[in-house]
Enzyme design. Structure first.
Site, PDB file in Angstrom:
ATOM      1  CG  ASN A  90      -1.586   1.291   1.491  1.00  0.00           C
ATOM      2  OD1 ASN A  90      -2.503   1.674   0.763  1.00  0.00           O
ATOM      3  ND2 ASN A  90      -1.115   2.024   2.492  1.00  0.00           N
ATOM      4  CE1 TYR A 155      -0.112   7.886  -6.705  1.00  0.00           C
ATOM      5  CE2 TYR A 155      -2.040   8.859  -7.726  1.00  0.00           C
ATOM      6  CZ  TYR A 155      -1.484   8.078  -6.740  1.00  0.00           C
ATOM      7  OH  TYR A 155      -2.277   7.462  -5.802  1.00  0.00           O
ATOM      8  CE  LYS A 159      -0.630   4.371  -6.692  1.00  0.00           C
ATOM      9  NZ  LYS A 159      -0.343   3.487  -5.557  1.00  0.00           N
TER      10      LYS A 159
END
Ligand code: NAD
Length: 247
Positions: A90, A155, A159
């Site tokens: 996470n 970012y 992902k």
């Protein structure tokens, strides 16, 4: 739902990760949370112990970008608890830098934490999971892994990579009884989002069909489902928890 299971949660000291740790403890798991430094790990552990002194929860702060350090910590956990059933990757950082304003090394630094660190934790854990006959891995993706975002290209890039790693490993590790999934949260009320001024947050909420941002617990519930036997035939899934936000 997780009685007797041993879980490792990276980025477990605050925000979404802390909510996952709490949810897992409430459901009977033993948890080792990872943070970036001793103080924040101690603070998180103290808060959890205060809530329920019976909970079995420990902490560590290996540098997630250092393969050997992470592998050594995973081995320690196996020695201590005898197994690792659930690995939640996470920890992650966001970015909003315009593409022509990046400093040297900035792109690589974010990729190392958001992507390489996941590999670093998965590789030694899979050895343990294979030897014990199975396990489950859940990665934190983001809604930007579907639509990109207007600024801060590293970012969403990171992902999208998390999703690729998740789908591919689900195929590779299915025959070893290891399920691999990801959760893609939308805007979630962690410290950063909670601090946004009304003028920023209200127009944002107006674009979300459910007309609110997610609470960390909304997201943690998806991690509970995917870690539990309720999701015994779910693997290779990127589960959106975003109120159908599309921007
Ligand atoms: P947060 O900043 O509140 O928590 C981040 C966690 O990651 C902390 O526990 C911190 O210790 C850890 N971390 C950060 N840098 C680290 C480093 N260099 N080494 C080790 N650990 C480090 O963030 P959050 O909002 O709870 O985000 C958690 C995850 O959820 C991230 O992967 C993020 O990309 C993702 N996410 C968040 C949102 C949101 O709106 N909050 C939306 C989509 C996805």
């Amino acid at each position: 739902m997780l009685k007797g299971k041993v879980a490792v949660v990276t980025g477990g000291t605050r925000g979404i990760g802390f909510a996952i740790v709490k949810k897992y403890l409430e459901n009977g798991a033993k948890v080792v949370l990872f943070g970036s430094k001793a103080e924040t790990v101690e603070k998180a552990l103290a808060a959890l112990k205060q809530e329920n002194p019976e909970w079995v929860v420990e902490g560590a702060y290996p540098d997630l970008t250092e393969e050997k350090e992470v592998a050594a910590e995973i081995e320690n956990i196996k020695e201590k608890f005898g197994r690792i059933d659930i690995l939640v990757n996470n920890a992650g950082v966001s970015d909003s830098t315009p593409v022509d304003k990046y400093e040297e090394g900035q792109f690589e630094k974010t990729m190392k934490l958001n992507v390489n660190a996941i590999f670093n934790a998965i590789s030694p854990t899979v050895k343990i999971m294979k030897a014990q006959g199975g396990g489950c891995i859940i990665n934190t993706s983001s809604m930007v892994s579907k639509y990109g975002q207007p600024s801060g290209v590293v970012y969403p890039t990171s992902k999208f990579a998390v999703n690729g790693l998740t789908l591919s490993l689900a195929r590779e590790l299915g025959p070893s009884n290891i399920r691999v999934n990801a959760v893609a949260p939308g805007v979630t009320k962690t410290d950063m989002v909670a601090a946004l001024p009304k003028e920023v947050i209200e127009p944002l909420i107006a674009t979300i069909p459910l007309r609110r941002v997610a609470e960390p617990e909304d997201v943690a519930n998806a991690f509970l489902f995917l870690a539990s036997d309720m999701a015994s035939y779910v693997t290779g899934e990127i589960l959106s928890v975003d109120g159908a936000a599309r921007s």
